[in-house]
Design an enzyme around this catalytic site. Structure first.
Site, PDB file in Angstrom:
ATOM      1  N   LEU A 179     -22.837 -59.515 -33.099  1.00  9.43           N
ATOM      2  CA  LEU A 179     -22.126 -58.424 -33.764  1.00  9.43           C
ATOM      3  C   LEU A 179     -22.620 -58.235 -35.193  1.00  9.43           C
ATOM      4  O   LEU A 179     -22.698 -59.190 -35.970  1.00  9.43           O
ATOM      5  CB  LEU A 179     -20.623 -58.690 -33.778  1.00  9.43           C
ATOM      6  CG  LEU A 179     -19.938 -58.667 -32.404  1.00  9.43           C
ATOM      7  CD1 LEU A 179     -18.479 -59.078 -32.538  1.00  9.43           C
ATOM      8  CD2 LEU A 179     -20.059 -57.291 -31.770  1.00  9.43           C
ATOM      9  N   GLU A 356     -46.464 -56.396 -49.420  1.00 10.59           N
ATOM     10  CA  GLU A 356     -45.995 -56.521 -50.804  1.00 10.59           C
ATOM     11  C   GLU A 356     -44.619 -57.164 -50.899  1.00 10.59           C
ATOM     12  O   GLU A 356     -44.330 -57.883 -51.857  1.00 10.59           O
ATOM     13  CB  GLU A 356     -45.985 -55.143 -51.484  1.00 10.59           C
ATOM     14  CG  GLU A 356     -47.363 -54.560 -51.725  1.00 10.59           C
ATOM     15  CD  GLU A 356     -47.935 -53.826 -50.531  1.00 10.59           C
ATOM     16  OE1 GLU A 356     -49.113 -53.416 -50.586  1.00 10.59           O
ATOM     17  OE2 GLU A 356     -47.189 -53.648 -49.533  1.00 10.59           O
ATOM     18  N   HIS A 405     -54.387 -49.892 -61.469  1.00 12.40           N
ATOM     19  CA  HIS A 405     -54.655 -48.541 -60.982  1.00 12.40           C
ATOM     20  C   HIS A 405     -53.468 -47.602 -61.240  1.00 12.40           C
ATOM     21  O   HIS A 405     -53.016 -46.870 -60.364  1.00 12.40           O
ATOM     22  CB  HIS A 405     -55.011 -48.561 -59.493  1.00 12.40           C
ATOM     23  CG  HIS A 405     -56.330 -49.207 -59.217  1.00 12.40           C
ATOM     24  ND1 HIS A 405     -56.556 -50.523 -59.517  1.00 12.40           N
ATOM     25  CD2 HIS A 405     -57.477 -48.721 -58.680  1.00 12.40           C
ATOM     26  CE1 HIS A 405     -57.799 -50.833 -59.174  1.00 12.40           C
ATOM     27  NE2 HIS A 405     -58.390 -49.759 -58.675  1.00 12.40           N
TER      28      HIS A 405
END
Length: 615
Positions: A179, A356, A405
């Site tokens: 459950l 990640e 980046h």
């Protein structure tokens, strides 16, 4: 304890879970009751732990991934003599250590904060990696998961990582009580559905009745003797076990029992059994203290160096000086430059591949064991792991995160690769430090500085090469800034960091040639921010122009704006930021299209000083 005594201990854990939730008027007793027998056998037979020395290097580690079942954990602490009955009944009250979901900030026996489901096993993998690859003290890592959280993708990132690394010191107990919060789980009591998935990731699995203490004991013994594979003990249980009105019934999740006294009587009443938990084996701390002198790389002014390159070289130097530094990467080490650390210190480098969430969770696990982790990926991809970063803050973890980046300046790769929300995301994390260096020497200094900080530390680096403008001996305190252009007659102040700092300098020189002096502030510490310098610039020039390679929301501009939230007069604030959806173009074209290059800064400055030139 014999079988009968183990049964009694399980009942005590159920009773105390019911009592704690009843005293609080809230909580999750039924989720605690399903796993009570698993906890009883673990505590009495298999856990090796010194509650008086939670930092003992030989202690087994226990992670309650289903953190809402905290009444069970606290009941176990009482049975082990770590807390008393009075404290147990302070559950969920103001000032109590016994919170609704356990945190290491409050309790020394808690490894990591849980409650956001699907995180306990990933963090457990990090702890197990530290034990197997670095510490070699023989401790085991036990993780108690619920079946509902098996739907989380992060669980299977962790399962694959553990199987790949052959973490035979890792044992997960899956409480399959059928459950969830609003009804049945996806697989109900189909134990093999879970076992098949774990076996696919090269786990050893054992399927048992989770209320049969002898079966539980045999399964745990099998798990600790299994070599070369992590083990998943998949236990069929009943939510609300032991009380007729609650057992295997829907609609009772997260609620104290209506008739707690009757339930306690049905469970056999209040008990006060005490468990003598096995002592851990003798062990010594496995990692050296971080006391070495760091010899950072140095660059001459005028050189063209990408800050990501400086990050990698500084990280390798830091690893040489400090044996407690570990580095994790998300299969982009050649881009983030963490591969430079890997080449010099391969034993302390951990490849997490394109996962990640698992990378951040593993970093939390290393931090829990006293290591100093640096986790690196593209700034854009850290957004996927934001919940893990948030929970790391709840845990009080010390993590160093690097997002490379960043911004539109990456150029042709396009918007999917551009970190444009990362500053906002990390600034919103409690107690975080957010740094954005503009050149190589500044980057190297900040890499070394972050090793000494607390909490979540974020360093944003850039793809392209930028000129070195600071000498190698320059200092960059957290919370500071650098004023690079200033005069007595400045008409406005340009505040920038990283890539846009160089654009601001070019713009300032062009404006100066036109007779428009402007001040330029390098706000490399985005959080905490240098309020004093910003206040002085506002007083002197009356106008602040912020320029950032980031969305307008939550980044540098907001950091500057919030510096004036103390009631003092607010200067004119103008923001240049990325407000469009970029495409593919060269870095220079991207900066110009976003309106954050030198030309755009100069044009805005001319308008602000009312000296716009009309062709």
């Amino acid at each position: 304890m014999n079988t009968a005594e183990l049964h009694e201990l399980g009942q005590q854990l159920r009773v105390d879970s019911v009592r704690a939730a009843a005293a609080a008027g809230s909580g999750h007793p039924t989720s605690s009751m399903s796993a009570a027998d698993l906890m009883a056998v673990l505590l009495a037979r298999h856990l090796r732990y010194d509650f008086d020395r939670p930092d003992h290097p030989g202690n087994d580690r226990f992670v309650l991934s289903k953190g809402h079942a905290s009444p069970l954990l606290y009941a176990a602490y009482k049975a082990a003599g770590a807390i008393d009955d009075e404290e147990l009944l302070s559950f969920r009250t103001l000032g109590s250590r016994l919170e609704g979901h356990p945190t290491p900030q409050r309790l020394p026996w808690v490894e990591t904060a849980t409650g956001s489901l699907g995180q306990g096993l990933p963090v457990g993998v990090g702890i197990a990696l530290a034990g197997k690859r670095l510490e070699h003290t023989g401790y085991r890592v036990w993780v108690l998961c619920g079946d509902s959280e098996m739907a989380e993708g992060s669980v299977w990132e962790a399962a694959e990582h553990a199987g790949y690394e052959h973490l035979d010191n890792l044992i997960v107990l899956v409480d399959v009580n059928r459950l969830g919060q609003r009804g049945p789980t996806r697989h109900g009591h189909d134990l093999d559905a879970y076992a098949r998935r774990f076996r696919a990731f090269d786990w050893h699995t054992v399927e048992i009745d989770g209320h049969d203490t002898d079966a539980i004991d045999r399964a745990m013994s099998e798990a600790v003797s299994t070599v070369g594979q992590p083990t998943a003990i998949i236990a069929r249980t009943l939510k609300g076990k032991g009380v007729h009105d609650t057992e295997d019934r829907e609609g009772l999740h997260g609620k104290p029992l209506k008739n707690a006294d009757e339930a306690i009587e049905e469970l056999g009443g209040v008990r006060d059994l005490r468990v003598r938990v096995h002592e851990p084996p003798p062990a010594r701390p496995a990692h050296p203290a971080g006391t070495g002198t760091v010899t950072l790389p140095r660059w001459d002014t005028g050189e063209q160096v990408a800050t990501r390159d400086a990050y990698g070289r500084a990280l390798a130097a830091l690893g040489t000086a400090r044996g407690d530094v570990v580095v994790l990467d998300g299969e982009v080490g050649d881009s983030t430059r963490s591969e430079l650390f890997a080449k010099e210190h391969p034993d302390r480098f951990f490849e997490c591949y394109i996962a990640e969430q698992q990378m951040i969770a593993a970093a939390v696990g290393f931090a829990a064991r006293g290591w100093v982790p640096y986790a690196s990926t593209f700034a854009a991809f850290l957004t996927r792991a934001h919940d893990f970063i948030r929970m790391a803050s709840v845990s009080g973890s010390g993590l160093n995160l690097n997002g490379s980046h960043a911004g539109v300046a990456i150029g042709q790769d396009g918007p999917s690769q551009m970190g444009l929300e990362d500053l906002a995301m990390l600034r919103a994390v409690h107690g975080s430090t957010v740094l954005y260096p503009c050149d190589a020497n500044q980057t190297a200094r900040l890499v070394a500085t972050t090793a000494e900080l607390d909490g979540i530390r974020y360093l944003r680096t850039s793809r392209g090469a930028t000129p070195v403008i600071y000498g190698p001996d320059e200092e960059f305190p957290v919370g500071g800034s650098k004023v690079l252009r200033a005069g007595d007659h400045d008409r406005l102040t340009v505040v920038a960091a990283g890539i846009t700092l160089h654009e601001a300098l070019v713009a300032a020189d062009a404006l100066s040639a036109e007779g428009i002096p402007v001040r330029v502030v390098d706000l490399y510490s985005v959080q905490p921010v240098d309020r004093a310098t910003l206040h002085r610039a506002a007083e002197d020039t009356g106008c602040l122009l912020t320029v950032e390679d980031h969305r307008a929301e939550g980044g540098l501009g907001d950091a500057v704006s919030q510096a004036f939230g103390d009631g003092r007069p607010v200067p004119r604030l103008v923001r240049l930021a990325v407000r469009t959806m970029p495409g593919s173009a060269t870095p220079a074209e991207q900066l110009h299209a976003a309106g954050i290059d030198a030309e755009s800064i100069a044009a805005t400055a001319r308008l602000l000083v009312e000296q716009a030139v009309v062709p």
